[in-house]
Structures are given as C-alpha cells and as structure tokens.
Scaffold this motif. Structure first.
Motif, mmCIF file in Angstrom:
data_model
loop_
_atom_site.group_PDB
_atom_site.id
_atom_site.type_symbol
_atom_site.label_atom_id
_atom_site.label_comp_id
_atom_site.label_asym_id
_atom_site.label_seq_id
_atom_site.Cartn_x
_atom_site.Cartn_y
_atom_site.Cartn_z
ATOM 1 N N UNK A 29 -4.406 21.198 -11.642
ATOM 2 C CA UNK A 29 -4.454 22.645 -11.804
ATOM 3 C C UNK A 29 -3.098 23.288 -11.609
ATOM 4 N N UNK A 30 -2.293 22.721 -10.716
ATOM 5 C CA UNK A 30 -0.949 23.233 -10.490
ATOM 6 C C UNK A 30 0.017 22.053 -10.493
ATOM 7 N N UNK A 31 1.075 22.192 -11.240
ATOM 8 C CA UNK A 31 2.097 21.153 -11.280
ATOM 9 C C UNK A 31 3.416 21.732 -10.778
ATOM 10 N N UNK A 32 4.096 20.951 -9.956
ATOM 11 C CA UNK A 32 5.421 21.320 -9.461
ATOM 12 C C UNK A 32 6.411 20.284 -9.981
ATOM 13 N N UNK A 33 7.389 20.742 -10.714
ATOM 14 C CA UNK A 33 8.355 19.844 -11.332
ATOM 15 C C UNK A 33 9.733 20.089 -10.745
ATOM 16 N N UNK A 34 10.209 19.100 -9.957
ATOM 17 C CA UNK A 34 11.536 19.200 -9.357
ATOM 18 C C UNK A 34 12.593 18.630 -10.293
ATOM 19 N N UNK A 35 13.800 19.152 -10.145
ATOM 20 C CA UNK A 35 14.944 18.631 -10.889
ATOM 21 C C UNK A 35 16.211 18.942 -10.114
ATOM 22 N N UNK A 36 17.287 18.268 -10.492
ATOM 23 C CA UNK A 36 18.587 18.566 -9.902
ATOM 24 C C UNK A 36 19.116 17.548 -8.929
ATOM 25 N N UNK A 37 18.313 16.551 -8.578
ATOM 26 C CA UNK A 37 18.799 15.530 -7.657
ATOM 27 C C UNK A 37 19.820 14.626 -8.327
ATOM 28 N N UNK A 38 20.456 13.785 -7.515
ATOM 29 C CA UNK A 38 21.433 12.862 -8.066
ATOM 30 C C UNK A 38 22.335 12.295 -6.996
ATOM 31 N N UNK A 39 23.430 11.730 -7.437
ATOM 32 C CA UNK A 39 24.418 11.106 -6.555
ATOM 33 C C UNK A 39 25.617 12.032 -6.431
ATOM 34 N N UNK A 40 26.051 12.267 -5.203
ATOM 35 C CA UNK A 40 27.180 13.147 -4.960
ATOM 36 C C UNK A 40 27.971 12.608 -3.776
ATOM 37 N N UNK A 41 29.252 12.885 -3.762
ATOM 38 C CA UNK A 41 30.083 12.475 -2.639
ATOM 39 C C UNK A 41 29.915 13.435 -1.465
ATOM 40 N N UNK A 42 30.168 12.939 -0.279
ATOM 41 C CA UNK A 42 30.112 13.789 0.899
ATOM 42 C C UNK A 42 31.033 14.993 0.712
ATOM 43 N N UNK A 43 30.527 16.159 1.118
ATOM 44 C CA UNK A 43 31.259 17.399 0.932
ATOM 45 C C UNK A 43 30.920 18.121 -0.351
ATOM 46 N N UNK A 44 30.203 17.441 -1.229
ATOM 47 C CA UNK A 44 29.852 18.030 -2.510
ATOM 48 C C UNK A 44 28.610 18.908 -2.435
ATOM 49 N N UNK A 45 28.180 19.359 -3.609
ATOM 50 C CA UNK A 45 27.048 20.287 -3.712
ATOM 51 C C UNK A 45 26.072 19.834 -4.778
ATOM 52 N N UNK A 46 24.825 20.205 -4.582
ATOM 53 C CA UNK A 46 23.781 20.028 -5.583
ATOM 54 C C UNK A 46 22.860 21.232 -5.517
ATOM 55 N N UNK A 47 22.226 21.536 -6.630
ATOM 56 C CA UNK A 47 21.227 22.594 -6.669
ATOM 57 C C UNK A 47 19.930 22.017 -7.200
ATOM 58 N N UNK A 48 18.902 22.055 -6.379
ATOM 59 C CA UNK A 48 17.587 21.592 -6.771
ATOM 60 C C UNK A 48 16.753 22.759 -7.279
ATOM 61 N N UNK A 49 15.900 22.457 -8.251
ATOM 62 C CA UNK A 49 14.977 23.452 -8.781
ATOM 63 C C UNK A 49 13.571 22.881 -8.760
ATOM 64 N N UNK A 50 12.601 23.766 -8.617
ATOM 65 C CA UNK A 50 11.198 23.354 -8.652
ATOM 66 C C UNK A 50 10.419 24.453 -9.358
ATOM 67 N N UNK A 51 9.863 24.122 -10.507
ATOM 68 C CA UNK A 51 9.107 25.084 -11.303
ATOM 69 C C UNK A 51 7.624 24.778 -11.225
ATOM 70 N N UNK A 52 6.837 25.809 -10.956
ATOM 71 C CA UNK A 52 5.387 25.673 -10.885
ATOM 72 C C UNK A 52 4.755 26.075 -12.205
ATOM 73 N N UNK A 53 3.733 25.332 -12.603
ATOM 74 C CA UNK A 53 2.985 25.659 -13.814
ATOM 75 C C UNK A 53 1.516 25.326 -13.584
ATOM 76 N N UNK A 54 0.648 25.940 -14.402
ATOM 77 C CA UNK A 54 -0.778 25.664 -14.270
ATOM 78 C C UNK A 54 -1.585 26.931 -14.119
ATOM 79 N N UNK A 55 -2.824 26.772 -13.675
ATOM 80 C CA UNK A 55 -3.760 27.900 -13.583
ATOM 81 C C UNK A 55 -3.835 28.409 -12.153
ATOM 82 N N UNK A 56 -2.881 29.206 -11.786
ATOM 83 C CA UNK A 56 -2.879 29.782 -10.449
ATOM 84 C C UNK A 56 -2.751 31.294 -10.536
ATOM 85 N N UNK A 57 -3.138 31.956 -9.450
ATOM 86 C CA UNK A 57 -3.001 33.408 -9.376
ATOM 87 C C UNK A 57 -1.687 33.810 -8.721
#
Length: 122
Positions: free
Chosen positions: A1-29
């Motif tokens: 009924x509800x799906x959460x799809x994450x993205x943005x992970x990966x390999x990074x060196x110490x001190x670096x940055x990443x931005x994760x996203x999570x989009x919800x879809x489905x039949x919710x209010x």
C-alpha cells in the motif's frame, strides 16, 4: 500500500558528503513523522534523525552538526544531507514513515524502505 524508495547512497571518502532521498508512493492519506535509521554490519538498527510533518527535527548525538534532515511534503519525500562523513557512518540507511491509509481512518501505520548502503573510506 505504501512504498518508500531510497536513493543517494554510495562510496565516499572521509570528510565527504552525500545526500539521501526517500520518496513515498501508494495509497495513503497523510504522512506524519519521517525518519532515517542506519544499521552497521553486526549491529542493531539505530535512529539517525526524525522530522515531523511541521518540520520539527531531532538527531542522534553522533550526527548532530553534520547531518540535516528535511522534507518536501508536496513531493512526499524526505532527505538526509550528510556532511563531514566518518568511517563510523558506514551503514545501510533506511527510511521510515508513519502514515494514515485511505479507508483505514485515523490508524497510523509504519513503513520501511529497502535501505541504501553508505560506505565511508578512511
């Protein structure tokens, strides 16, 4: 009924940055509190940050000042901006959402995404 799809992970060196996203879809209010958790190999899943529908945030002590959680209610999406990454941040990151469903009244259901791996090299 509800799906959460994450993205943005990966390999990074110490001190670096990443931005994760999570989009919800489905039949919710309504999507209420959303959160990010992480689970390192051999360890339990731990809370990283939460954000209410109105934008109130909370963070684990280990990420305060380095990570920022935000959300776009129009896009049903939550983000995690991770800066100054450390090797100990290496984990699978999971998105979590508390939602009400169509035809289920005020009952709140909790959903998890499948996770996105983050590896920080030293």
């Amino acid at each position: 009924q509800v799906q959460l799809a994450e993205s943005g992970g990966g390999l990074v060196q110490a001190g670096g940055s990443l931005r994760l996203s999570c989009a919800a879809s489905g039949s919710f209010n309504t999507i209420y509190t959303m959160a990010w958790y992480h689970q390192a190999p051999g360890k339990q899943r731990e809370l990283v940050a939460t954000i209410s529908r109105g934008g109130d945030t909370n963070y684990a002590d280990s990420v305060k000042g380095r990570f920022t959680i935000s959300r776009d209610n129009a896009k049903n999406t939550v983000y995690l901006q991770m800066n100054s990454l450390k090797p100990e941040d290496t984990a699978v990151y999971y998105c979590n959402a508390n939602v009400t469903l169509r035809n289920w009244g005020p009952r709140v259901f909790r959903y998890w995404g499948q996770g996105t791996p983050v590896t920080v090299s030293s």
